[in-house]
Design a protein around this motif. Structure first.
Motif, PDB file in Angstrom:
ATOM      1  N   THR A   1      -7.299  -4.796  -5.797  1.00  0.00           N
ATOM      2  CA  THR A   1      -7.414  -3.694  -4.835  1.00  0.00           C
ATOM      3  C   THR A   1      -7.682  -4.227  -3.441  1.00  0.00           C
ATOM      4  O   THR A   1      -7.104  -3.758  -2.457  1.00  0.00           O
ATOM      5  CB  THR A   1      -8.537  -2.734  -5.258  1.00  0.00           C
TER       6      THR A   1
ATOM      7  N   THR B   1      -5.035   5.039   4.020  1.00  0.00           N
ATOM      8  CA  THR B   1      -5.298   5.104   2.586  1.00  0.00           C
ATOM      9  C   THR B   1      -6.727   5.592   2.416  1.00  0.00           C
ATOM     10  O   THR B   1      -7.652   4.990   2.960  1.00  0.00           O
ATOM     11  CB  THR B   1      -5.135   3.724   1.917  1.00  0.00           C
TER      12      THR B   1
ATOM     13  N   LEU C   1      -6.349   7.052  -2.969  1.00  0.00           N
ATOM     14  CA  LEU C   1      -6.456   5.935  -3.902  1.00  0.00           C
ATOM     15  C   LEU C   1      -7.745   6.089  -4.689  1.00  0.00           C
ATOM     16  O   LEU C   1      -8.839   6.012  -4.125  1.00  0.00           O
ATOM     17  CB  LEU C   1      -6.447   4.595  -3.150  1.00  0.00           C
TER      18      LEU C   1
ATOM     19  N   MET D   1     -14.247  -1.980  -6.882  1.00  0.00           N
ATOM     20  CA  MET D   1     -13.389  -2.742  -5.991  1.00  0.00           C
ATOM     21  C   MET D   1     -13.011  -4.056  -6.662  1.00  0.00           C
ATOM     22  O   MET D   1     -13.823  -4.978  -6.764  1.00  0.00           O
ATOM     23  CB  MET D   1     -14.098  -3.003  -4.665  1.00  0.00           C
ATOM     24  N   THR D   2     -11.778  -4.146  -7.171  1.00  0.00           N
ATOM     25  CA  THR D   2     -11.301  -5.343  -7.828  1.00  0.00           C
ATOM     26  C   THR D   2     -10.618  -6.248  -6.809  1.00  0.00           C
ATOM     27  O   THR D   2     -10.224  -5.804  -5.727  1.00  0.00           O
ATOM     28  CB  THR D   2     -10.312  -4.980  -8.941  1.00  0.00           C
TER      29      THR D   2
ATOM     30  N   MET E   1      -4.518  -5.599  -1.927  1.00  0.00           N
ATOM     31  CA  MET E   1      -3.613  -4.526  -1.512  1.00  0.00           C
ATOM     32  C   MET E   1      -4.067  -3.904  -0.198  1.00  0.00           C
ATOM     33  O   MET E   1      -3.264  -3.676   0.722  1.00  0.00           O
ATOM     34  CB  MET E   1      -3.544  -3.454  -2.594  1.00  0.00           C
ATOM     35  N   LEU E   2      -5.380  -3.642  -0.084  1.00  0.00           N
ATOM     36  CA  LEU E   2      -5.906  -3.048   1.145  1.00  0.00           C
ATOM     37  C   LEU E   2      -5.766  -4.011   2.314  1.00  0.00           C
ATOM     38  O   LEU E   2      -5.506  -3.588   3.448  1.00  0.00           O
ATOM     39  CB  LEU E   2      -7.365  -2.642   0.948  1.00  0.00           C
TER      40      LEU E   2
ATOM     41  N   LEU F   1      -9.904   6.181   0.156  1.00  0.00           N
ATOM     42  CA  LEU F   1     -10.548   5.796  -1.091  1.00  0.00           C
ATOM     43  C   LEU F   1     -11.398   6.963  -1.582  1.00  0.00           C
ATOM     44  O   LEU F   1     -12.296   7.428  -0.869  1.00  0.00           O
ATOM     45  CB  LEU F   1     -11.425   4.557  -0.895  1.00  0.00           C
TER      46      LEU F   1
ATOM     47  N   VAL G   1     -10.728   5.048  -6.671  1.00  0.00           N
ATOM     48  CA  VAL G   1     -11.451   3.781  -6.764  1.00  0.00           C
ATOM     49  C   VAL G   1     -12.833   4.036  -7.355  1.00  0.00           C
ATOM     50  O   VAL G   1     -13.629   4.771  -6.789  1.00  0.00           O
ATOM     51  CB  VAL G   1     -11.607   3.107  -5.376  1.00  0.00           C
TER      52      VAL G   1
END
Length: 310
Positions: free
Chosen positions: A163, A127, A154, A159-160, A166-167, A129, A156
């Protein structure tokens, strides 16, 4: 971009270059900020390495060739059989262990090459970023050439917790998260560390190492350069894991930023015209004295929350 790509497909590389130089000349005349940044960077490279380096026009021309290579890659017109891999065993070991990791890349060379190659292997998942706000036209063109060029990106800007979760799940499945380590994010409030680069201190983001600390995973470095007509991909083991203590966290992050900067400097010195950061890299944009030392990056806040819940 479409026109130049068409010229290359129809007539070859040299006609493309002939058509490219009027575009470069216009860019040199109208884009003062990029021109000054390139001149300053090349001056630092000459002073640090003591070797002659070509000028701004050659730097811009190399960037144009790099964009073409990306289009050729996703258009299926780039020959991959001549690419040399260094450190492929590092990734093979990670794949065998299914540990995944954070893969810190840079704006040196053509990182799209490794992304395309990873899509050709079922056992490598990644993935990437990105923040492509300022490259929308180019990415639309890439998407038209090959829709798969957009599938593992993805977007971005911060960075929530969602997130990060998910990562973390993807890392747990043995996948890789790819993030650039040589550009302060567009939010302007990135917590950075100062590292020596080309003989002078420069701000480097610590987000990749904060992210690795949150995900509790290894860190690898990725560099691509073209030297003497041969494209090289270098993968290096950087950290087997990142654990950031409450005390000494700033120093630990600074050490990792310096380690990355030293490796970037090594590879950039071999191919200085292939580093594409056309802004004043050695100074933080829109930041007053000491500002970057006090602001917290969203990943740092996530790290603190992660520590508190252990």
């Amino acid at each position: 971009m479409r026109f130049l790509f068409w010229i290359c497909r129809m007539f070859g590389r040299w006609p493309f270059r002939v058509a490219l130089y009027p575009v470069l000349a216009w860019y040199l005349l109208t884009q003062g900020r990029a021109r000054r940044a390139s001149r300053d960077y090349l001056r630092r490279v000459r002073a640090h390495t003591g070797k002659p380096v070509a000028g701004v026009l050659a730097h811009f021309a190399c960037f144009g060739e790099n964009l073409l290579d990306k289009l050729l890659l996703w258009g299926g017109l780039y020959r991959l059989d001549g690419v040399q891999f260094h450190g492929a065993d590092v990734i093979e070991e990670a794949i065998a262990r299914r540990t995944g990791g954070v893969l810190v890349c840079s704006h040196l060379g053509n990182v799209e090459l490794t992304r395309l190659l990873s899509r050709q292997r079922d056992d490598i998942k990644s993935t990437v970023l990105v923040h492509t706000k300022h490259a929308q036209a180019f990415n639309r063109l890439m998407g038209k050439l090959n829709p798969e060029s957009q599938t593992n990106l993805l977007q971005v800007t911060e960075m929530t917790p969602a997130t990060a979760m998910m990562l973390s799940e993807r890392i747990g499945r043995g996948e890789f998260v790819v993030i650039a380590g040589d550009r302060v994010p567009v939010t302007g409030n990135e917590h950075v560390a100062t590292a020596d680069f080309m003989g002078e201190p420069a701000p480097f983001p610590v987000g990749p190492y904060l992210l690795a600390g949150i995900l509790q995973c290894p860190v690898y470095l990725l560099f691509t350069v073209r030297v003497n007509g041969v494209t090289e991909v270098h993968i290096e083991r950087f950290r087997d894991g990142v654990r950031l203590p409450r005390k000494g966290r700033t120093e630990a992050l600074a050490a990792m930023a310096q380690g990355y900067a030293s490796r970037l400097e090594h590879h950039a010195a071999r191919a200085p015209l292939q580093w594409f950061n056309f802004y004043d890299f050695w100074h933080l944009p829109d930041a007053g004295p000491g500002q970057h030392d006090t602001q917290k990056h969203p990943q740092e806040e996530l790290q603190e929350n992660h520590d508190a819940t252990r």
